[in-house]
Enzyme design. Structure first.
Site, PDB file in Angstrom:
ATOM      1  N   HIS A 135      -6.010   0.350   9.081  1.00 33.23           N
ATOM      2  CA  HIS A 135      -5.048   1.377   8.872  1.00 33.23           C
ATOM      3  C   HIS A 135      -5.586   2.839   9.347  1.00 33.23           C
ATOM      4  CE1 HIS A 135      -3.162  -1.302   6.205  1.00 33.23           C
ATOM      5  NE2 HIS A 135      -2.112  -0.714   6.315  1.00 33.23           N
ATOM      6  N   LYS A 139      -6.282   6.711   4.768  1.00 30.49           N
ATOM      7  CA  LYS A 139      -5.685   5.912   3.733  1.00 30.49           C
ATOM      8  C   LYS A 139      -6.768   5.767   2.597  1.00 30.49           C
ATOM      9  CE  LYS A 139      -3.888   1.108   2.847  1.00 30.49           C
ATOM     10  NZ  LYS A 139      -2.658   1.768   2.158  1.00 30.49           N
TER      11      LYS A 139
END
Ligand SMILES: NC(=O)c1ccc[n+]([C@@H]2O[C@H](COP(=O)([O-])OP(=O)(O)OC[C@H]3O[C@@H](n4cnc5c(N)ncnc54)[C@H](O)[C@@H]3O)[C@@H](O)[C@H]2O)c1
Length: 238
Positions: A135, A139
């Site tokens: 990601h 995040k």
């Protein structure tokens, strides 16, 4: 429907675009600077709330919606440890919660295949399983909520695994989950079964945030006027 957005970051803005394109309106937007506007009086003017905020704010936001009697769709991840308690409160108070670690249709198809594959692998002990998720660098939680869902599904179906850990702890009954944070990646999840001679990879790659946003708006349309606890399985008939 008239919607409220709790969290107006990357996902909140994408959900707004998708909701407007499907004929809905946004009656309230709450972010960190105007949390004082999250009152029962304001919520009761709306049909459904959609929360994509932060792991530390999601539980309080859900409880505020229960108190106001308004259905909530929660896509925020990183509050898994509270899910059982929140589900009990939802039932006790006869309220409505739709939650999913991932609202993408494709990921929910992967969830179904993942369970099926894990069951098959009971007959093939030569394969060991591990996972990778990637990601963007902003995040907050690791591993992702989606990776935790995938790992828990494997544990529920594959007898030789009964735990998961970030990067693995070296024991045979543990699933190692590698979490990579780089660039602006929307989400890649890969389940890898490897033997001495080959490997099988079950992989989902999100091209943009639109798939998550669309799933969340479809969830809001589904939960409107209902009571109870729902996930994407209810919507997709899986
Ligand atoms: N379930 C899914 O399909 C899915 C998909 C993508 C992201 N997510 C999750 O959604 C959440 C949000 O992701 P994002 O990429 O939009 O993050 P983001 O950081 O871009 O946005 C989060 C927003 O929440 C705001 N916020 C902080 N405290 C708040 C509070 N008390 N009330 C309301 N808003 C508050 C922040 O200021 C920020 O604007 C994360 O937990 C992420 O993991 C879930």
């Amino acid at each position: 429907m008239k919607l409220a957005l709790l969290g107006y970051g990357k996902m909140g803005r994408e959900i707004e675009r998708v909701a407007l394109s499907r004929g809905h309106s946004i009656g309230l937007v709450i972010d960190i600077s105007n949390q004082n506007e999250l009152t029962s009086e304001n919520l009761q003017k709306l049909d459904v709330v959609i929360d994509f905020s932060t792991p530390s704010s999601a539980v309080a936001n859900i409880l505020a919606c229960f108190d106001a009697g308004i259905p909530i769709v929660c896509g925020t991840t990183g509050w898994n440890k509270d899910l059982l308690r929140i589900s009990e409160i939802c039932k006790e108070k006869n309220q409505a919660l739709f939650h999913s670690s991932n609202f993408s249709i494709g990921v929910n198809i992967l969830f179904a295949v993942n369970e099926y594959l894990a069951g098959i692998m009971n007959g093939f002990p030569q394969y060991d399983v591990r996972m990778e998720e990637t990601h963007h660098t902003q995040k907050l939680d690791a591993p992702s909520g989606t990776a935790i869902t995938i790992a828990e599904q494997i544990i529920s179906r594959l007898d030789r695994k009964n735990a998961w850990s970030l990067y693995g702890n070296g024991s045979h009954d543990d699933i190692a989950v590698k979490a990579i944070r780089e660039g602006d990646i929307n989400g890649i999840h890969d389940v890898i079964y490897e033997s001495d001679v080959d490997y099988i990879s079950l992989k989902h790659y999100a091209k943009s945030r639109k798939g998550f946003a669309l799933g969340a708006v479809i969830a809001a349309e589904y939960i409107n006027g209902k009571k109870g606890i729902y996930t994407m399985r209810n919507v997709m008939g899986l």
